[in-house]
Design a protein around this motif. Sequence first.
Motif, mmCIF file in Angstrom:
data_model
loop_
_atom_site.group_PDB
_atom_site.id
_atom_site.type_symbol
_atom_site.label_atom_id
_atom_site.label_comp_id
_atom_site.label_asym_id
_atom_site.label_seq_id
_atom_site.Cartn_x
_atom_site.Cartn_y
_atom_site.Cartn_z
ATOM 1 N N TYR A 199 54.132 33.550 39.471
ATOM 2 C CA TYR A 199 52.712 33.703 39.155
ATOM 3 C C TYR A 199 51.949 34.216 40.370
ATOM 4 C CZ TYR A 199 54.212 30.617 35.356
ATOM 5 O OH TYR A 199 54.879 30.078 34.291
ATOM 6 N N CYS A 200 52.688 34.652 41.363
ATOM 7 C CA CYS A 200 52.109 34.985 42.663
ATOM 8 C C CYS A 200 51.374 36.325 42.629
ATOM 9 C CB CYS A 200 53.216 35.014 43.720
ATOM 10 S SG CYS A 200 52.647 35.420 45.370
ATOM 11 N N SER A 201 50.177 36.343 43.172
ATOM 12 C CA SER A 201 49.379 37.583 43.253
ATOM 13 C C SER A 201 49.527 38.272 44.596
ATOM 14 C CB SER A 201 47.901 37.259 43.020
ATOM 15 O OG SER A 201 47.407 36.429 44.077
ATOM 16 N N LEU A 202 50.229 37.647 45.517
ATOM 17 C CA LEU A 202 50.239 38.134 46.894
ATOM 18 C C LEU A 202 50.741 39.568 46.995
ATOM 19 C CD1 LEU A 202 49.474 36.884 49.632
ATOM 20 C CD2 LEU A 202 51.887 36.393 49.987
ATOM 21 N N LEU A 203 51.866 39.864 46.333
ATOM 22 C CA LEU A 203 52.445 41.207 46.439
ATOM 23 C C LEU A 203 51.630 42.264 45.689
ATOM 24 C CD1 LEU A 203 56.292 40.594 46.326
ATOM 25 C CD2 LEU A 203 55.027 41.824 48.074
ATOM 26 N N PRO A 204 51.319 42.050 44.391
ATOM 27 C CA PRO A 204 50.609 43.120 43.685
ATOM 28 C C PRO A 204 49.126 43.229 44.009
ATOM 29 C CG PRO A 204 50.983 41.274 42.206
ATOM 30 C CD PRO A 204 51.693 40.944 43.488
ATOM 31 N N MET A 205 48.507 42.115 44.459
ATOM 32 C CA MET A 205 47.046 42.110 44.553
ATOM 33 C C MET A 205 46.486 41.579 45.865
ATOM 34 S SD MET A 205 46.343 40.484 40.753
ATOM 35 C CE MET A 205 44.565 40.475 40.949
ATOM 36 N N GLY A 206 47.287 40.870 46.639
ATOM 37 C CA GLY A 206 46.756 40.146 47.794
ATOM 38 C C GLY A 206 45.960 41.005 48.756
ATOM 39 N N GLU A 207 46.512 42.139 49.142
ATOM 40 C CA GLU A 207 45.817 42.991 50.105
ATOM 41 C C GLU A 207 44.551 43.600 49.507
ATOM 42 O OE1 GLU A 207 48.752 45.352 52.663
ATOM 43 O OE2 GLU A 207 50.023 44.494 51.083
ATOM 44 N N ILE B 158 42.658 42.126 47.231
ATOM 45 C CA ILE B 158 41.666 41.038 47.191
ATOM 46 C C ILE B 158 41.039 40.841 48.563
ATOM 47 C CG2 ILE B 158 41.401 38.545 46.914
ATOM 48 C CD1 ILE B 158 43.562 38.699 44.716
ATOM 49 N N ILE B 159 41.878 40.707 49.586
ATOM 50 C CA ILE B 159 41.351 40.486 50.927
ATOM 51 C C ILE B 159 40.533 41.690 51.383
ATOM 52 C CG2 ILE B 159 41.989 40.189 53.347
ATOM 53 C CD1 ILE B 159 42.250 37.649 51.737
ATOM 54 N N GLY B 160 41.019 42.887 51.076
ATOM 55 C CA GLY B 160 40.274 44.088 51.465
ATOM 56 C C GLY B 160 38.894 44.132 50.827
ATOM 57 N N ALA B 161 38.822 43.769 49.533
ATOM 58 C CA ALA B 161 37.523 43.774 48.842
ATOM 59 C C ALA B 161 36.599 42.701 49.397
ATOM 60 C CB ALA B 161 37.743 43.553 47.347
ATOM 61 N N LEU B 162 37.152 41.540 49.746
ATOM 62 C CA LEU B 162 36.323 40.473 50.307
ATOM 63 C C LEU B 162 35.803 40.861 51.691
ATOM 64 C CD1 LEU B 162 38.427 37.323 49.294
ATOM 65 C CD2 LEU B 162 36.338 38.176 48.213
ATOM 66 N N GLY C 105 48.105 42.037 34.044
ATOM 67 C CA GLY C 105 47.146 42.687 33.170
ATOM 68 C C GLY C 105 47.219 42.244 31.718
ATOM 69 N N VAL C 106 47.548 40.983 31.484
ATOM 70 C CA VAL C 106 47.609 40.451 30.122
ATOM 71 C C VAL C 106 46.198 40.425 29.537
ATOM 72 C CG1 VAL C 106 48.248 38.435 28.737
ATOM 73 C CG2 VAL C 106 49.628 39.077 30.713
ATOM 74 N N GLY D 73 41.942 41.285 37.180
ATOM 75 C CA GLY D 73 43.086 42.102 36.820
ATOM 76 C C GLY D 73 43.774 42.687 38.029
ATOM 77 N N PRO D 74 44.919 43.361 37.802
ATOM 78 C CA PRO D 74 45.718 43.871 38.925
ATOM 79 C C PRO D 74 44.994 44.884 39.802
ATOM 80 C CG PRO D 74 46.536 44.676 36.795
ATOM 81 C CD PRO D 74 45.553 43.613 36.496
ATOM 82 N N GLY D 75 44.022 45.592 39.254
ATOM 83 C CA GLY D 75 43.293 46.567 40.064
ATOM 84 C C GLY D 75 42.151 45.975 40.866
ATOM 85 N N CYS D 76 41.779 44.728 40.570
ATOM 86 C CA CYS D 76 40.697 44.008 41.266
ATOM 87 C C CYS D 76 39.337 44.694 41.119
ATOM 88 C CB CYS D 76 41.019 43.843 42.754
ATOM 89 S SG CYS D 76 42.534 42.925 43.080
ATOM 90 N N ALA D 77 39.186 45.511 40.083
ATOM 91 C CA ALA D 77 37.927 46.245 39.912
ATOM 92 C C ALA D 77 36.765 45.308 39.599
ATOM 93 C CB ALA D 77 38.087 47.275 38.796
ATOM 94 N N GLU D 78 37.070 44.144 38.996
ATOM 95 C CA GLU D 78 35.999 43.223 38.593
ATOM 96 C C GLU D 78 35.465 42.374 39.736
ATOM 97 O OE1 GLU D 78 39.562 42.971 35.670
ATOM 98 O OE2 GLU D 78 39.196 42.868 37.837
ATOM 99 N N LEU D 79 36.124 42.402 40.885
ATOM 100 C CA LEU D 79 35.828 41.420 41.926
ATOM 101 C C LEU D 79 34.403 41.524 42.447
ATOM 102 C CD1 LEU D 79 36.812 39.089 43.562
ATOM 103 C CD2 LEU D 79 37.840 40.661 45.202
ATOM 104 N N ALA D 80 33.904 42.716 42.647
ATOM 105 C CA ALA D 80 32.537 42.877 43.184
ATOM 106 C C ALA D 80 31.513 42.245 42.246
ATOM 107 C CB ALA D 80 32.237 44.348 43.419
ATOM 108 N N ASP D 81 31.659 42.486 40.926
ATOM 109 C CA ASP D 81 30.717 41.907 39.969
ATOM 110 C C ASP D 81 30.861 40.392 39.902
ATOM 111 O OD1 ASP D 81 29.751 44.406 39.346
ATOM 112 O OD2 ASP D 81 31.111 44.684 37.633
ATOM 113 N N ILE D 82 32.105 39.901 39.983
ATOM 114 C CA ILE D 82 32.324 38.452 39.962
ATOM 115 C C ILE D 82 31.642 37.794 41.158
ATOM 116 C CG2 ILE D 82 34.074 36.648 40.210
ATOM 117 C CD1 ILE D 82 35.985 38.458 38.646
#
Length: 598
Positions: free
Chosen positions: A402-410, A412-416, A506-507, A526-535
């Motif tokens: 269930y780990c997000s580190l490989l597909p999304m971690g960087e 997420i951190i980059g967006a933050l 991306g379920v 989602g995997p693209g992290c496009a929603e993060l800014a709005d969240i």
Amino acid sequence: MRRPVTRYSKPLRLSTVLSLPVTLVLLIVAAVAGSPGWFLAAAVATYLAEPTVFRLFAEADRPLRWGELGAGARLLIRQGAFVLLFAQAGGVGDATVATAAIGLFALDWLRAGTLIGATVLRRGNSLPYATRNLGAGEPAYPKAEPAWHVRLVALVEGYADALPVLVGAVGLLVDVPALLVAGLALAAAAMLGSVGWQTPRLKQMRRLLNGRRVGRDVQRRVSEYGPEVVLYFTGTAVNAYQGNMWLETLERLDRKAMVLVRSPEVVAALAPTRLPIVCVSRAEDMMNFDWTTVRVALYTGNTGKNLHLLREPDIKHVFVGHGDSDKDSSSNPVSKVFDEVWVAGPAGRDRYRNSEAGVRDEAIVEVGRPQLAGITEGPTGNEVPTVLYAPTWEGWDSDHSYCSLLPMGEKIIGALLAQGPGLRVIYRPHPYTGTRMAAAAAAHRRIVAMIEQANQAGGGHRVVTGAEASLHDCFNRSDMLITDISSVISDYMPSLKPYVVTNPHGVDDARFRADFPSASAAYLLGPGCAELADILAVATTPGRDPLAGDRVELRDYLLGPAEPDAMTRFATAVDTLAEAGPRSRKYALPTPRVPDPA
């Protein structure tokens, strides 16, 4: 930092390994020629090549051993060449040559003694018993070997001859062969110093390795204490956090509690506690130990070594786990072997009921999560909003990851970090991160590098790992959580603060929330992290959080009601089992009847 070796570097590997035998050949040639100058140059090259080879190619020792050129063989070759140099050099008497040969022979015995002692001292994890908090004179796990001694032993192992060889060669070069004695004396002093430090500790190890005598002592101490509740932990030091999370809860019980572990290193690795901690390493010792006073055993994981205590018929066995989550592993069919399975709230009961684990509904008891009492509810009052990113590890296999580190971690951190000074980041990876997949460990290192680079510009972000990795402290310092499907979600719920759950595959959102009820009040990423800014804009702005009410309802579903509190429910469950009496009475089993003889 060790330089990575890629699949294109086969010639580099070969040339790297060959550099050691080449320098040894040069050393022998210089010795045969009786040239102190060339010998000194070859010796320096040899000693410099040793660490360089292993820095560039960590597995170099394997092909060297195949060629009968292990560390010991290389040392003997250097010593033989050194004695040969003294024999070939002009103006050196037989007495000096004999001193070189006998002195190096004596050093080899000192080296052997030093390495044998160090090996025995590092056998701490083979101790049959170790304890904490059982009184003065207890068989305590040995203190950690100091860093200076670890380095000294490493030098002795590979470079015990360096001082006499280099100093002796210089002596020949300046026509003062007696300098050899100084080199021998310095090397001997270093090894004797190590032996002197080891001696009292070796005596302690000898006592601790005497299983029969130590076992009697531990049995006496445990019997005198009379534990009624045992927390049974079979993990290693790296996952001691699974036992640590229960220590304070057991301390608050009115009954005598004890921690039972199966790996000696864990005795020292567990957090400070007043509870007695006992390690019984061997299965036969576990089975011969007297557990008469124990009424309830609590298990933090489903492991093979559980069998060694589960076989005790007079103990009630309970699976408490190390966190409630929607992972498949949180409804393991192995849980059927326990008398009861304790979960936090209705969600845990439903998880087993909806799975094919086969655990009886009446065996499930909702006890809450007593560990969460210290988590504060509501806003933190931080001047700058703080987001905690706490991904889970990569799992035992890809089907249960269930780990997000490989597909999304960087991402997420980059967006933050892109939010600049208006946001702070706390990155707290799972303690197991990178244990199965090297790629996950590499992703972790890249994230740490990103945060360090941002901090150089005054970011004020934190990376929390190792002994300082207090997850609950991170909860209280954060205004929002980003995590994966794991027990981190339910543990964060008492705060009622917004949380984000990653959806790396991306379920569909509706299906994801249905499959993972703990995400029903989460913002999904989602995997693209496009929603993060709005969240971030919604969840970190007071009054603009539409999921706030849903989290209140979910908290009760995941963790149970606020009254009675979790500690009361947990203690009541312990008391109920402890006073339940024999299984035949507790479970209304028929009394077996022996037929009358005909």
